[in-house]
Design an enzyme around this catalytic site. Structure first.
Site, mmCIF file in Angstrom:
data_model
loop_
_atom_site.group_PDB
_atom_site.id
_atom_site.type_symbol
_atom_site.label_atom_id
_atom_site.label_comp_id
_atom_site.label_asym_id
_atom_site.label_seq_id
_atom_site.Cartn_x
_atom_site.Cartn_y
_atom_site.Cartn_z
ATOM 1 N N HIS A 58 0.819 -1.220 0.000
ATOM 2 C CA HIS A 58 0.000 0.000 0.000
ATOM 3 C C HIS A 58 0.845 1.259 0.000
ATOM 4 O O HIS A 58 1.518 1.575 0.985
ATOM 5 C CB HIS A 58 -0.935 -0.009 1.212
ATOM 6 C CG HIS A 58 -2.012 1.024 1.148
ATOM 7 N ND1 HIS A 58 -3.005 1.010 0.202
ATOM 8 C CD2 HIS A 58 -2.256 2.115 1.914
ATOM 9 C CE1 HIS A 58 -3.814 2.039 0.385
ATOM 10 N NE2 HIS A 58 -3.385 2.730 1.420
ATOM 11 N N HIS A 60 0.793 5.527 -1.372
ATOM 12 C CA HIS A 60 0.346 6.720 -2.088
ATOM 13 C C HIS A 60 1.628 7.516 -2.297
ATOM 14 O O HIS A 60 2.037 8.280 -1.412
ATOM 15 C CB HIS A 60 -0.643 7.549 -1.271
ATOM 16 C CG HIS A 60 -1.830 6.780 -0.759
ATOM 17 N ND1 HIS A 60 -2.800 6.280 -1.591
ATOM 18 C CD2 HIS A 60 -2.190 6.409 0.494
ATOM 19 C CE1 HIS A 60 -3.732 5.648 -0.863
ATOM 20 N NE2 HIS A 60 -3.375 5.704 0.408
ATOM 21 N N ARG A 84 -5.961 15.008 6.881
ATOM 22 C CA ARG A 84 -6.435 14.830 5.509
ATOM 23 C C ARG A 84 -6.571 16.181 4.804
ATOM 24 O O ARG A 84 -6.234 16.308 3.625
ATOM 25 C CB ARG A 84 -7.763 14.069 5.506
ATOM 26 C CG ARG A 84 -8.109 13.566 4.122
ATOM 27 C CD ARG A 84 -9.331 12.674 4.143
ATOM 28 N NE ARG A 84 -10.563 13.440 4.221
ATOM 29 C CZ ARG A 84 -11.745 12.995 3.776
ATOM 30 N NH1 ARG A 84 -11.842 11.763 3.260
ATOM 31 N NH2 ARG A 84 -12.817 13.736 3.877
ATOM 32 N N TYR A 123 -4.668 7.650 -6.760
ATOM 33 C CA TYR A 123 -5.916 8.394 -6.962
ATOM 34 C C TYR A 123 -5.734 9.821 -7.442
ATOM 35 O O TYR A 123 -6.712 10.536 -7.662
ATOM 36 C CB TYR A 123 -6.803 8.356 -5.722
ATOM 37 C CG TYR A 123 -6.234 8.941 -4.455
ATOM 38 C CD1 TYR A 123 -6.313 10.297 -4.188
ATOM 39 C CD2 TYR A 123 -5.662 8.106 -3.496
ATOM 40 C CE1 TYR A 123 -5.828 10.822 -3.005
ATOM 41 C CE2 TYR A 123 -5.173 8.617 -2.307
ATOM 42 C CZ TYR A 123 -5.258 9.968 -2.066
ATOM 43 O OH TYR A 123 -4.775 10.488 -0.895
ATOM 44 N N HIS A 209 -11.775 3.457 -3.715
ATOM 45 C CA HIS A 209 -11.028 4.089 -2.617
ATOM 46 C C HIS A 209 -11.455 3.613 -1.235
ATOM 47 O O HIS A 209 -10.632 3.263 -0.388
ATOM 48 C CB HIS A 209 -11.145 5.615 -2.681
ATOM 49 C CG HIS A 209 -10.388 6.319 -1.595
ATOM 50 N ND1 HIS A 209 -10.924 6.556 -0.345
ATOM 51 C CD2 HIS A 209 -9.130 6.799 -1.547
ATOM 52 C CE1 HIS A 209 -10.023 7.170 0.410
ATOM 53 N NE2 HIS A 209 -8.930 7.328 -0.299
ATOM 54 N N ARG A 212 -16.695 5.052 1.555
ATOM 55 C CA ARG A 212 -17.111 6.454 1.582
ATOM 56 C C ARG A 212 -17.122 7.050 0.185
ATOM 57 O O ARG A 212 -17.799 8.030 -0.084
ATOM 58 C CB ARG A 212 -16.136 7.270 2.442
ATOM 59 C CG ARG A 212 -16.228 6.978 3.914
ATOM 60 C CD ARG A 212 -15.137 7.728 4.688
ATOM 61 N NE ARG A 212 -13.906 6.974 4.793
ATOM 62 C CZ ARG A 212 -12.714 7.406 4.403
ATOM 63 N NH1 ARG A 212 -12.553 8.592 3.840
ATOM 64 N NH2 ARG A 212 -11.645 6.653 4.554
ATOM 65 N N HIS A 275 -6.015 -1.469 6.026
ATOM 66 C CA HIS A 275 -6.204 -1.075 7.441
ATOM 67 C C HIS A 275 -7.137 -2.047 8.177
ATOM 68 O O HIS A 275 -6.688 -2.753 9.055
ATOM 69 C CB HIS A 275 -6.698 0.373 7.598
ATOM 70 C CG HIS A 275 -5.877 1.384 6.862
ATOM 71 N ND1 HIS A 275 -4.523 1.500 7.070
ATOM 72 C CD2 HIS A 275 -6.189 2.307 5.908
ATOM 73 C CE1 HIS A 275 -4.040 2.456 6.275
ATOM 74 N NE2 HIS A 275 -5.025 2.949 5.567
ATOM 75 N N ASP A 326 2.156 3.146 2.936
ATOM 76 C CA ASP A 326 1.031 4.073 2.864
ATOM 77 C C ASP A 326 1.455 5.524 2.647
ATOM 78 O O ASP A 326 1.811 5.907 1.551
ATOM 79 C CB ASP A 326 0.186 3.886 4.146
ATOM 80 C CG ASP A 326 -1.182 4.548 4.064
ATOM 81 O OD1 ASP A 326 -1.392 5.382 3.178
ATOM 82 O OD2 ASP A 326 -2.057 4.243 4.902
HETATM 83 C C1 NGQ Z 1 -5.744 8.363 1.437
HETATM 84 N N1 NGQ Z 1 -5.017 7.663 3.610
HETATM 85 O O1 NGQ Z 1 -6.530 8.082 0.539
HETATM 86 O O2 NGQ Z 1 -4.627 8.812 1.221
HETATM 87 C C2 NGQ Z 1 -6.167 8.071 2.845
HETATM 88 C C3 NGQ Z 1 -6.771 9.282 3.472
HETATM 89 C C4 NGQ Z 1 -9.226 9.026 3.176
HETATM 90 C C5 NGQ Z 1 -5.202 6.828 4.632
HETATM 91 N N2 NGQ Z 1 -6.382 6.371 4.834
HETATM 92 C C6 NGQ Z 1 -7.995 9.773 2.799
HETATM 93 N N3 NGQ Z 1 -4.215 6.513 5.420
HETATM 94 O O3 NGQ Z 1 -9.169 7.897 3.644
HETATM 95 O O4 NGQ Z 1 -10.279 9.602 2.958
HETATM 96 ZN ZN ZN Z 2 -4.131 4.541 1.893
#
Ligand code: NGQ
Ligand code: ZN
Length: 461
Positions: A58, A60, A84, A123, A209, A212, A275, A326
């Site tokens: 994982h 990004h 975020r 993304y 994603h 949500r 997660h 991550d």
């Molecule tokens: C992300 N990161 O997509 O980068 C997410 C945060 C979200 C982590 N979850 C954004 N660690 O989940 O809405």
């Molecule tokens: Zn992530």
């Protein structure tokens, strides 16, 4: 440099430690044969113990650019959601050039720490105002080219992101660059799948994603589109990372996120739930029984204040997991594994908690589990020094003082608990010698390119 064979004084094979191992590769980077008890005779020789390279499930990549930029106190209490916002604000500034330069540097750093493959949960698709680039797969191609430049194996996972919350809530301003519909993501998938067809270092999969960010209908349509392309391709999704997300999912559906997913979707070995922090014992057992992997990112989960994954129960149920870095606050497979174990020690006030049957050592038990789970999650034949697998190997530094006089399991425990990336000396990916004596042959050029890109985006403010 491409190797055709490597002689290892000691290597970790699927059946355990072996001495004088001769591993032969073919020109496509597959392991052809593994023989033990072979004396060295002058071919390529590993200078220390050899382990299978670790898959990183994982990533990004662009978030590496914010390392060290999110530890400032905010006006109120800080949590995942305030982080975020800061992350979104920075994401806006990433140009295609900055995405590629950041990813290339990151991938070199992953290699140096002992990761040999990465799952890029990608993304950042569009321009800052949400308009697609002329080539809608522009930023995906930047990721692929960064991986090729660094020489790391890549499972590219374009992300389907359409909503701002459960029940199809509208997305926010900061999410514009991420948004697409099923057809849009299908086009990116198809473009990259073409590149992957003749490249054993590259695979594609799909990443809705989170619950949500997509509706159940979209999730079903996207899975159908993926199946049409490749019915075994990996599917990754963020789930149940924050308690707020669990509460929102309950309010929307009457079910918790992991339970919802397991009930409504065909979750199987090809799925990786990223997660999965907040689960009841019943969800934990059901996830383990599904055969899916949990994609654990303990350093990021600590950094973001997520909570502790129920690892003892999950492992007791035979659950499989891979590790990921991550947000890349830290880059080190040993850090992820150590944090996984230490989280449990700190809360339980016990030692050696995550024991696994058949393993006398915590470090080796976790390392071996993350190899198997990581290979499964990335959908590539990784994680074992065995014929038919990729020739992805990590050579530890036998000259490092921490390794003096150590053998067998103690070597991996030293790597995981004490030495970390400093013990990695050479790295081979798909038979290519990408890290030699701690250095990547293109590291100066890659760093220079990153420096230029960072200067430009910092100036642009
Ligand atoms: C992300 N990161 O997509 O980068 C997410 C945060 C979200 C982590 N979850 C954004 N660690 O989940 O809405
Ligand atoms: Zn992530």
């Amino acid at each position: 440099m491409r190797l055709r064979e490597l002689h290892c004084p000691v290597a970790l094979l699927p059946e355990g430690w072996a001495e004088n191992v001769l591993v032969k590769f073919d020109e496509q980077g597959w392991i052809r044969s593994v023989r033990t008890g072979v004396e060295a005779w002058g071919g390529a020789q590993a200078s220390g113990p050899v382990l299978p390279g670790m898959p990183n499930v994982h990533s990004h990549a662009f978030q590496r650019a914010i390392a060290g930029r999110t530890q400032r106190v905010g006006p109120g209490e800080d949590d995942f959601w305030t982080w975020r916002q800061a992350m979104y604000a920075f994401a806006r500034r990433m140009t295609p050039e900055a995405v590629e330069a950041t990813a290339a540097q990151l991938y070199v750093d992953l290699l140096k720490s002992g990761y040999t493959a990465v799952g890029e949960f990608h993304y950042l698709h569009h321009q800052p105002d949400g308009t697609p680039y002329d080539d809608p797969a522009e930023l995906s191609r930047r990721i692929v080219s960064a991986a090729r430049e660094a020489g790391i194996g890549l499972t590219h996972l374009p992300v389907l992101y359409a909503c701002g919350g459960f029940g199809g809530a509208p997305p926010s301003e900061g999410q514009r660059r991420f948004l697409s519909d099923v057809d849009g993501i299908g086009r990116i998938l198809a473009a990259i799948a073409k590149d992957a067809a003749d490249d054993p270092q590259l695979r594609v999969g799909l990443a809705p994603h989170s619950l949500r960010a997509v509706t159940p209908e979209m999730l079903r349509d996207a899975l159908a589109a993926l199946d049409a392309l490749d019915p075994t391709a990996p599917v990754h999704i963020h789930v149940a990372e924050q308690t707020q997300e669990v509460a929102d999912c309950l309010a929307w559906s009457g079910k918790r996120p992991v339970a919802w997913l397991l009930d409504a979707m065909p979750v199987s070995e090809r799925w990786c739930l990223i997660h999965a922090t907040h689960m009841t014992p019943a969800e934990t057992a059901a996830l383990a029984a599904s055969g899916a992997t949990a994609g654990l990112c303990p350093t990021t989960e600590a950094d973001l204040g997520d909570g502790l994954f129920p690892a003892p129960d999950f492992l007791a149920e035979g659950g499989r997991f891979g590790i990921g870095s991550d947000s890349h606050t830290r880059i080190s497979p040993s850090d992820e594994l150590r944090m996984l174990e230490y989280g449990q020690r700190l809360t339980r006030q016990r030692r050696n908690v995550l024991r696994r049957e058949g393993f006398a050592s915590i470090g080796l038990g976790l390392y071996a589990a993350a190899l198997e789970g990581g290979a499964q999650a990335l959908g590539r034949p990784l994680g074992r020094i065995a014929p038919g697998r990729r020739a992805d190997l990590v050579v530890l530094d036998a000259d490092h003082p921490l390794l003096y006089g150590k053998r067998g399991d103690d070597v991996v425990d030293t790597f995981v608990f004490s030495g970390g990336p400093g013990l990695v000396r050479d790295v081979i990916v798909g038979g290519r010698h990408v890290i030699r004596d701690g250095r990547h042959e293109r590291e100066d050029a890659i760093a220079a390119q990153l420096r230029r890109a960072v200067e430009r985006i910092t100036r642009a403010g």
